[in-house]
Enzyme design. Structure first.
Site, mmCIF file in Angstrom:
data_model
loop_
_atom_site.group_PDB
_atom_site.id
_atom_site.type_symbol
_atom_site.label_atom_id
_atom_site.label_comp_id
_atom_site.label_asym_id
_atom_site.label_seq_id
_atom_site.Cartn_x
_atom_site.Cartn_y
_atom_site.Cartn_z
ATOM 1 N N GLU A 105 0.829 -1.208 0.000
ATOM 2 C CA GLU A 105 0.000 0.000 0.000
ATOM 3 C C GLU A 105 0.864 1.259 0.000
ATOM 4 O O GLU A 105 0.505 2.270 -0.623
ATOM 5 C CB GLU A 105 -0.948 -0.005 1.197
ATOM 6 C CG GLU A 105 -1.926 -1.176 1.229
ATOM 7 C CD GLU A 105 -2.693 -1.348 -0.079
ATOM 8 O OE1 GLU A 105 -2.946 -0.336 -0.769
ATOM 9 O OE2 GLU A 105 -3.036 -2.493 -0.420
ATOM 10 N N HIS A 108 1.818 2.172 -3.454
ATOM 11 C CA HIS A 108 0.864 3.043 -4.142
ATOM 12 C C HIS A 108 1.075 4.503 -3.765
ATOM 13 O O HIS A 108 0.962 5.401 -4.611
ATOM 14 C CB HIS A 108 -0.568 2.627 -3.809
ATOM 15 C CG HIS A 108 -0.992 1.348 -4.449
ATOM 16 N ND1 HIS A 108 -0.855 1.117 -5.803
ATOM 17 C CD2 HIS A 108 -1.561 0.229 -3.926
ATOM 18 C CE1 HIS A 108 -1.325 -0.093 -6.085
ATOM 19 N NE2 HIS A 108 -1.754 -0.657 -4.968
#
Length: 234
Positions: A105, A108
């Site tokens: 994550e 990202h």
């Protein structure tokens, strides 16, 4: 027209079944792999939240928050609020799975900070993809019932937007995982053998996106075949 559908003899259903099987297999593998590495504690003892914070700091990102979110495997990065949301199995757990998912994550978030082109493209087409997903089948079915070819074509075009979104998602997710593994190594959060476990978790997760794309393509093919069948009966 479309008589074989009225009698329940729609051979294209097999395409839907193949897509469902692919998605179920990918999901089952992801869950089983996650369960294995969720129970293996990392040597660093860092929780998912701490892993995320360390990676963001190492990447020079100071404006992204790391917050807990309810549910399981609900982890995500929101570029609109610059928030890394980690599920209950990740946020406060010091496991190889937690480290891998948290790093992914953050991958990202790094993409967003670095203005990664595929991420920008995916964000740009989200509204169109959502519209396509919600309207494609109703318009297509209405076109079948009323024998209105423009509605069939519009349904196919709208569903193609959803397929395009799935296609663009692949490089975004693969790149995020690549960045995650690089950061786990450069920061020393996981050792070499531990990174192998995190890599398996991320690969299993990636397969779910591949299966989703394959399922969408099969559904699009089904729409095209059904539309073509109707044309032959016009």
């Amino acid at each position: 027209m479309y008589g074989y559908m009225y009698y329940g003899l729609d051979p294209t259903v097999i395409l839907l079944l193949i897509g469902m099987v692919l998605s179920l297999v990918a999901s089952a593998r992801m869950k089983s792999t996650f369960r294995v590495y969720r129970d293996i504690r990392s040597d660093s003892g860092l929780t998912g939240a701490q892993v995320a914070q360390r990676i963001l700091y190492a990447a020079g990102i100071t404006d992204v928050r790391v917050v807990p979110v309810s549910g399981s495997l609900t982890d995500h990065y929101d570029p609109r609020t610059k928030t890394v949301s980690l599920s209950q199995d990740i946020y406060g757990k010091a496991s190889l799975a937690a480290a891998g998912v948290a790093a992914h994550e953050c991958g990202h978030a790094i993409q967003h900070a670095r203005n990664y082109a595929p991420l920008r493209l995916r964000s740009a087409i989200v509204p169109a993809a959502n519209l396509g997903s919600s309207l494609a089948w109703p318009l297509f079915v209405l076109g079948l019932i009323l024998s209105v070819r423009p509605l069939l074509t519009l349904g196919i075009l709208l569903f193609s937007l959803a397929v395009l979104f799935q296609l663009v998602t692949l490089p975004v997710e693969f790149n995020a995982s690549s960045r995650a593994l690089q950061m786990l190594e450069s920061t020393g959060i996981l050792g070499t053998e531990e990174r192998s476990g995190a890599r398996k978790v991320l690969r299993a997760a990636a397969l779910t996106y591949v299966a989703a794309l394959a399922s969408s393509i099969l559904q699009l093919l089904r729409l095209i075949i059904l539309a073509g069948g109707g044309k032959r009966r016009d």
